[in-house]
Write a protein that holds these residues in place. Structure first.
Motif, mmCIF file in Angstrom:
data_model
loop_
_atom_site.group_PDB
_atom_site.id
_atom_site.type_symbol
_atom_site.label_atom_id
_atom_site.label_comp_id
_atom_site.label_asym_id
_atom_site.label_seq_id
_atom_site.Cartn_x
_atom_site.Cartn_y
_atom_site.Cartn_z
ATOM 1 N N CYS A 60 3.013 -3.597 -6.777
ATOM 2 C CA CYS A 60 1.897 -2.646 -6.729
ATOM 3 C C CYS A 60 0.589 -3.438 -6.687
ATOM 4 N N ALA A 61 -0.520 -2.743 -6.487
ATOM 5 C CA ALA A 61 -1.825 -3.421 -6.452
ATOM 6 C C ALA A 61 -2.244 -3.792 -7.877
ATOM 7 N N PRO A 62 -2.860 -4.967 -8.064
ATOM 8 C CA PRO A 62 -3.245 -5.392 -9.420
ATOM 9 C C PRO A 62 -4.160 -4.394 -10.140
ATOM 10 N N ASP A 63 -5.011 -3.692 -9.386
ATOM 11 C CA ASP A 63 -5.929 -2.779 -10.085
ATOM 12 C C ASP A 63 -5.221 -1.544 -10.642
ATOM 13 N N ARG A 64 -3.940 -1.412 -10.374
ATOM 14 C CA ARG A 64 -3.156 -0.292 -10.931
ATOM 15 C C ARG A 64 -2.567 -0.633 -12.297
ATOM 16 N N ILE A 65 -2.778 -1.854 -12.751
ATOM 17 C CA ILE A 65 -2.176 -2.332 -14.006
ATOM 18 C C ILE A 65 -3.196 -2.257 -15.139
ATOM 19 N N VAL A 66 -2.860 -1.535 -16.206
ATOM 20 C CA VAL A 66 -3.689 -1.501 -17.416
ATOM 21 C C VAL A 66 -2.961 -2.322 -18.479
ATOM 22 N N LEU A 67 -3.604 -3.401 -18.922
ATOM 23 C CA LEU A 67 -2.969 -4.279 -19.911
ATOM 24 C C LEU A 67 -3.263 -3.759 -21.314
ATOM 25 N N ASP A 68 -2.237 -3.808 -22.180
ATOM 26 C CA ASP A 68 -2.482 -3.326 -23.552
ATOM 27 C C ASP A 68 -1.623 -4.077 -24.561
ATOM 28 N N ALA A 210 2.056 -3.559 -20.175
ATOM 29 C CA ALA A 210 1.236 -2.964 -19.117
ATOM 30 C C ALA A 210 1.668 -1.536 -18.863
ATOM 31 N N LEU A 211 0.664 -0.739 -18.557
ATOM 32 C CA LEU A 211 0.908 0.605 -18.038
ATOM 33 C C LEU A 211 0.488 0.579 -16.571
ATOM 34 N N TYR A 212 1.442 0.838 -15.686
ATOM 35 C CA TYR A 212 1.107 1.015 -14.271
ATOM 36 C C TYR A 212 0.650 2.459 -14.095
ATOM 37 N N VAL A 213 -0.459 2.642 -13.397
ATOM 38 C CA VAL A 213 -0.952 3.994 -13.112
ATOM 39 C C VAL A 213 -1.142 4.142 -11.608
ATOM 40 N N ARG A 214 -0.442 5.047 -11.030
ATOM 41 C CA ARG A 214 -0.582 5.301 -9.598
ATOM 42 C C ARG A 214 -2.013 5.740 -9.286
ATOM 43 N N ARG A 215 -2.481 5.402 -8.094
ATOM 44 C CA ARG A 215 -3.891 5.661 -7.777
ATOM 45 C C ARG A 215 -4.266 7.138 -7.960
ATOM 46 N N SER A 216 -3.335 8.028 -7.651
ATOM 47 C CA SER A 216 -3.656 9.459 -7.733
ATOM 48 C C SER A 216 -3.489 10.029 -9.144
ATOM 49 N N ALA A 217 -2.962 9.215 -10.088
ATOM 50 C CA ALA A 217 -2.651 9.761 -11.420
ATOM 51 C C ALA A 217 -3.851 9.611 -12.372
ATOM 52 N N PRO A 218 -4.045 10.613 -13.235
ATOM 53 C CA PRO A 218 -5.187 10.533 -14.160
ATOM 54 C C PRO A 218 -4.943 9.550 -15.313
ATOM 55 N N VAL A 219 -6.038 8.980 -15.836
ATOM 56 C CA VAL A 219 -5.937 8.098 -17.018
ATOM 57 C C VAL A 219 -6.935 8.569 -18.066
ATOM 58 N N THR A 220 -6.455 8.709 -19.274
ATOM 59 C CA THR A 220 -7.338 8.926 -20.419
ATOM 60 C C THR A 220 -7.114 7.773 -21.369
#
Ligand code: PLP
Length: 382
Positions: A60-68, A210-220
């Motif tokens: 996936c694209a790196p900007d889709r990865i949220v590190l935690d 990491a949480l992968y978040v698809r571009r169309s999916a919301p993030v809170t």
């Protein structure tokens, strides 16, 4: 006594190459990635390189990865993101065999008025996809189904599940913490909305995920504060752990083909031996596609706690189920959901290997296991 480790689904040893990659970030490269000077830049580079390595493992694209901070946080964040985005939708679908880090936040949501439907599994740990399709409603906020079960290793078909969710326009989260690095995960081909991976399950450090978040999916953001992770997760980054996590993903991707062949051969050797040499043993999930490294075996008339202690005394670390649970008094919710008979359920061992498991360690375990089972059967008090 040299100890042999067969509990890799609980946590894996740090790969020495990962450790080497982390060390500079525990010493000279100590800066805050948000700082504008060269110390910050060095740390920032480490974080961004790691993000790319995690993304490469998932395609996936790196900007889709949220590190935690860990798998539990990532699972919580996915669930919170989905429900916060659609406050009118009060129905969530998951399964009875999810990890506690999914089941617990869902239980919390029940207190807040959500209706959570936990799909059952069959006696082999399989999921009925028609039943999933029938369960989806117009007010379903999220479907959360794991990629691989941490106790049995049973794999679910992410492509089929995500196709069903897409067809019904429902967000899909998958806890892939046990699957990542053990089976290929291709998020360019499989449209999952949220997917979680954790460093310490693939020879990386604890406290990295990491949480992968698809571009169309919301993030809170679950953790609110400053603008790290593009406003998706606040807090100064655990740079050394993140760098180690990235390196671990890189190595896992490189070892993937070998992993399956070698680890599956060792696991199958243990399985074949048990079925041939130890009476009244059953392999849970054997008929399903499974992780190559995982063996979940139940011995009738045994006590898991006794078996674990006995084997540990002889230098072999195995577990009964998830490391978050302990003792026979707390039967596995996974085996309960699979309907494993009681006389077997209490004598269950989870034997989980890694790419570092040696053939000689397997030899030792096989030599120790039959007598441990015999002793437990003799001493078993119902
Ligand atoms: C399937 C699964 N999900 C979630 C977790 C939680 O991950 P962590 O321990 O990094 O919070 C684990 C770890 O035990 C797991 O096996």
């Amino acid at each position: 006594m040299k100890r042999a480790y067969f509990d890799n689904n609980a946590s894996t040893p740090l790969d020495p190459v990962v450790r080497e990659a982390m060390l500079p970030y525990l010493a000279d490269h100590f800066g805050n990635p948000s700082s504008g000077h060269s110390f910050g830049e060095k740390a920032r580079y480490g974080v961004e390189e790691a993000r790319s390595q995690v993304a490469a493992l998932l395609n996936c694209a790196p900007d889709r990865i949220v590190l935690d901070s860990g798998g539990s946080e990532a699972n919580n964040a996915a669930i919170v993101s989905a429900v916060m985005a659609a406050p009118a939708k009060k129905h969530i679908i998951a399964s009875q065999v999810e990890h506690a880090s999914v089941l617990s936040p869902l239980r919390f949501l029940v207190h807040l008025g959500y209706e959570v439907e936990l799909l059952p599994v069959d006696e082999q740990g399989g999921l009925d996809l028609d039943r999933l399709a029938r369960a989806i409603r117009p007010d379903t906020a999220l479907v959360s189904l794991m990629a691989a079960n941490n106790e049995t290793g049973v794999l679910w078909d992410l492509a089929a599940i995500s196709a069903i969710c897409q067809k019904h326009g429902v967000l899909f989260h998958s806890d892939a913490i046990q699957a990542a690095g053990k089976v290929p995960l291709d998020l360019a081909a499989v449209p999952v909305d949220y997917l979680t991976v954790a460093g310490h399950k693939l020879h990386g450090p604890k406290g990295s995920a990491a949480l992968y978040v698809r571009r169309s999916a919301p993030v809170t953001p679950l953790v609110m504060g400053a603008g790290q992770e593009n406003g998706r997760r606040a807090g100064t980054e655990n740079v050394a752990a993140i760098v180690g996590f990235g390196k671990a993903c890189d190595l896992a991707a490189a070892h993937l083909a070998m992993y399956h062949r070698r680890v599956a051969a060792l696991r199958d050797r243990i399985e074949t031996f048990i079925l041939a040499e130890i009476p009244a043993a059953r392999i849970n999930g054997q008929q399903r596609p499974r992780l190559a490294n995982t063996l979940n075996v139940s011995f009738a008339g045994c006590s898991s706690a006794q078996l674990i202690q006995d084997l540990d005394d002889r230098g072999f670390a195995v577990s009964a189920h998830s490391a978050c649970q302990s003792g026979d008094l707390d039967p596995s919710h996974v085996l309960l959901a699979m309907g494993v008979p009681e006389e077997y359920r209490h004598g269950t061992l989870r034997i989980s290997l890694s790419r570092f498991t040696a053939e000689t360690e397997v030899d030792g375990l096989l030599a120790a296991l039959p007598s441990a089972v015999r002793r437990s059967r003799q001493g078993f008090v119902d």
